[in-house]
Design a protein around this motif. Structure first.
Motif, mmCIF file in Angstrom:
data_model
loop_
_atom_site.group_PDB
_atom_site.id
_atom_site.type_symbol
_atom_site.label_atom_id
_atom_site.label_comp_id
_atom_site.label_asym_id
_atom_site.label_seq_id
_atom_site.Cartn_x
_atom_site.Cartn_y
_atom_site.Cartn_z
ATOM 1 N N PHE A 141 0.845 -1.188 0.000
ATOM 2 C CA PHE A 141 0.000 0.000 0.000
ATOM 3 C C PHE A 141 0.886 1.245 0.000
ATOM 4 N N ASP A 142 0.583 2.185 -0.899
ATOM 5 C CA ASP A 142 1.401 3.394 -0.962
ATOM 6 C C ASP A 142 0.556 4.661 -0.926
ATOM 7 N N TYR A 143 -0.714 4.491 -0.685
ATOM 8 C CA TYR A 143 -1.609 5.652 -0.704
ATOM 9 C C TYR A 143 -2.740 5.366 0.267
ATOM 10 N N PHE A 144 -3.032 6.324 1.134
ATOM 11 C CA PHE A 144 -4.012 6.096 2.192
ATOM 12 C C PHE A 144 -5.002 7.252 2.233
ATOM 13 N N LEU A 145 -6.243 6.925 2.519
ATOM 14 C CA LEU A 145 -7.288 7.938 2.505
ATOM 15 C C LEU A 145 -8.217 7.749 3.689
ATOM 16 N N TRP A 146 -8.884 8.811 4.050
ATOM 17 C CA TRP A 146 -9.985 8.755 5.000
ATOM 18 C C TRP A 146 -11.237 9.273 4.314
ATOM 19 N N TYR A 147 -12.330 8.521 4.496
ATOM 20 C CA TYR A 147 -13.632 8.910 3.994
ATOM 21 C C TYR A 147 -14.567 9.083 5.188
ATOM 22 N N LYS A 148 -15.528 9.963 5.005
ATOM 23 C CA LYS A 148 -16.534 10.247 6.022
ATOM 24 C C LYS A 148 -17.893 9.887 5.444
ATOM 25 N N LYS A 149 -18.741 9.250 6.248
ATOM 26 C CA LYS A 149 -20.040 8.841 5.743
ATOM 27 C C LYS A 149 -21.144 9.191 6.725
ATOM 28 N N TYR A 150 -22.125 9.964 6.212
ATOM 29 C CA TYR A 150 -23.335 10.239 6.977
ATOM 30 C C TYR A 150 -24.385 9.192 6.617
ATOM 31 N N PRO A 151 -25.372 8.962 7.488
ATOM 32 C CA PRO A 151 -26.433 7.993 7.184
ATOM 33 C C PRO A 151 -27.134 8.304 5.868
ATOM 34 N N ALA A 152 -27.424 7.269 5.112
ATOM 35 C CA ALA A 152 -28.155 7.364 3.856
ATOM 36 C C ALA A 152 -27.407 8.164 2.777
ATOM 37 N N GLU A 153 -26.115 8.369 2.982
ATOM 38 C CA GLU A 153 -25.305 9.012 1.954
ATOM 39 C C GLU A 153 -24.111 8.132 1.640
ATOM 40 N N GLY A 154 -23.491 8.369 0.491
ATOM 41 C CA GLY A 154 -22.267 7.650 0.177
ATOM 42 C C GLY A 154 -21.082 8.268 0.889
ATOM 43 N N PRO A 155 -19.984 7.531 0.992
ATOM 44 C CA PRO A 155 -18.774 8.086 1.612
ATOM 45 C C PRO A 155 -18.269 9.297 0.830
ATOM 46 N N THR A 156 -17.738 10.271 1.549
ATOM 47 C CA THR A 156 -17.120 11.430 0.901
ATOM 48 C C THR A 156 -15.661 11.516 1.325
ATOM 49 N N ASP A 172 -19.181 16.683 12.962
ATOM 50 C CA ASP A 172 -18.214 15.660 12.589
ATOM 51 C C ASP A 172 -18.732 14.258 12.894
ATOM 52 N N SER A 173 -19.833 14.169 13.605
ATOM 53 C CA SER A 173 -20.407 12.861 13.941
ATOM 54 C C SER A 173 -20.787 12.126 12.658
ATOM 55 N N ALA A 174 -20.142 10.998 12.429
ATOM 56 C CA ALA A 174 -20.311 10.234 11.195
ATOM 57 C C ALA A 174 -19.506 8.945 11.328
ATOM 58 N N VAL A 175 -19.609 8.099 10.317
ATOM 59 C CA VAL A 175 -18.736 6.925 10.247
ATOM 60 C C VAL A 175 -17.517 7.297 9.398
ATOM 61 N N TYR A 176 -16.342 6.992 9.919
ATOM 62 C CA TYR A 176 -15.095 7.294 9.216
ATOM 63 C C TYR A 176 -14.454 5.994 8.740
ATOM 64 N N PHE A 177 -14.176 5.941 7.444
ATOM 65 C CA PHE A 177 -13.535 4.774 6.851
ATOM 66 C C PHE A 177 -12.106 5.118 6.475
ATOM 67 N N CYS A 178 -11.214 4.236 6.819
ATOM 68 C CA CYS A 178 -9.846 4.282 6.365
ATOM 69 C C CYS A 178 -9.767 3.427 5.101
ATOM 70 N N ALA A 179 -8.987 3.865 4.117
ATOM 71 C CA ALA A 179 -8.820 3.081 2.888
ATOM 72 C C ALA A 179 -7.368 3.157 2.453
ATOM 73 N N ALA A 180 -6.926 2.115 1.778
ATOM 74 C CA ALA A 180 -5.549 2.060 1.308
ATOM 75 C C ALA A 180 -5.521 1.581 -0.131
ATOM 76 N N GLY A 181 -4.575 2.092 -0.889
ATOM 77 C CA GLY A 181 -4.463 1.725 -2.295
ATOM 78 C C GLY A 181 -3.025 1.477 -2.671
ATOM 79 N N THR A 182 -2.856 0.871 -3.833
ATOM 80 C CA THR A 182 -1.516 0.562 -4.299
ATOM 81 C C THR A 182 -1.422 0.780 -5.792
ATOM 82 N N GLY A 183 -0.276 1.263 -6.227
ATOM 83 C CA GLY A 183 -0.049 1.427 -7.649
ATOM 84 C C GLY A 183 -0.844 2.573 -8.243
ATOM 85 N N SER A 184 -0.674 2.743 -9.535
ATOM 86 C CA SER A 184 -1.305 3.870 -10.203
ATOM 87 C C SER A 184 -2.814 3.704 -10.326
#
Lengths: 112, 113
Positions: free
Chosen positions: A30-45, A84-96
């Protein structure tokens, strides 16, 4: 095998204090990491990201720290706000191609 | 700019019935993703399109799931027949390029009875 783990399903913090959300990963590629925030009934941002060549990235109240030797990253929110109350997702990626692997999320509740 | 649009937002069907989900990505976004999100879990990639070509469908259960992205814009994800275990939220996302930031739609919540 979960390659990205968020071991805390929930976190409660008082308004104005710091929120620290943690994430661990197992894949050294993994060489790239992100945080996403998600409110109920919405997609992650998208919230904030960091490349593996850095150990810190800051954007306003949000800072992400990366510890490659420990395969650990964290998101700091200072000061925390009720919005800021929401679900927070950590995500990781690799390569281009940036194919992302997500953690299971942490529900943050900021108490007024 | 308008975000990723998905429909329907909610769908309830009986097992063994077919179901289809539709996604309209952000204008100009060449890459489109379908994710599955089970309760209490993060999104898991099902299939990724670069324009109209599926560049990664390794996680798509091809015995019952199919997807298409005609003309490289809108996309449809189909399940036939649906099983109880397919109950989940199906998320569509798009990005300008293969390495670009992914923007998610609101998802379709599927309940299979």
């Amino acid at each position: 095998d979960q390659q990205v783990k968020q071991n805390s399903p929930s976190l409660s913090v008082q308004e104005g204090r710091i929120s620290i959300l943690n994430c661990d990963y197992t894949n050294s590629m993994f060489d790239y990491f992100l945080w996403y925030k998600k409110y109920p009934a919405e997609g992650p941002t998208f919230l904030i990201s960091i490349s593996s060549i850095k150990d810190k990235n800051e954007d306003g109240r949000f800072t992400v720290f990366l510890n490659k030797s420990a395969k650990h990253l964290s998101l700091h929110i200072v000061p925390s706000q009720p919005g800021d109350s929401a679900v927070y997702f950590c995500a990781a990626g690799t390569g281009s191609a940036r194919q992302l692997t997500f953690g299971s999320g942490t529900q943050l509740t900021v108490l007024p | 700019e308008a975000g990723v649009v998905q429909s329907p937002r909610y769908k309830i069907i009986e097992k063994k019935q077919p179901v289809a989900f539709w996604c309209n990505p952000i204008s100009g976004h060449n890459t489109l993703y379908w994710y599955l999100q089970n309760l209490g879990q993060g999104p898991e990639l099902l299939i990724r399109y670069e324009n109209e070509e599926a560049v990664d469908d390794s996680q798509l259960p091809k015995d019952r799931f199919s997807a298409e992205r005609l003309k490289g814009v809108d996309s449809t994800l189909k399940i036939q027949p649906a099983e109880l275990g397919d109950s989940a939220v199906y998320l569509c996302a798009s990005s300008r390029t293969l390495a670009g930031e992914q923007f998610f739609g609101p998802g379709t919540r599927l309940t299979v009875l």
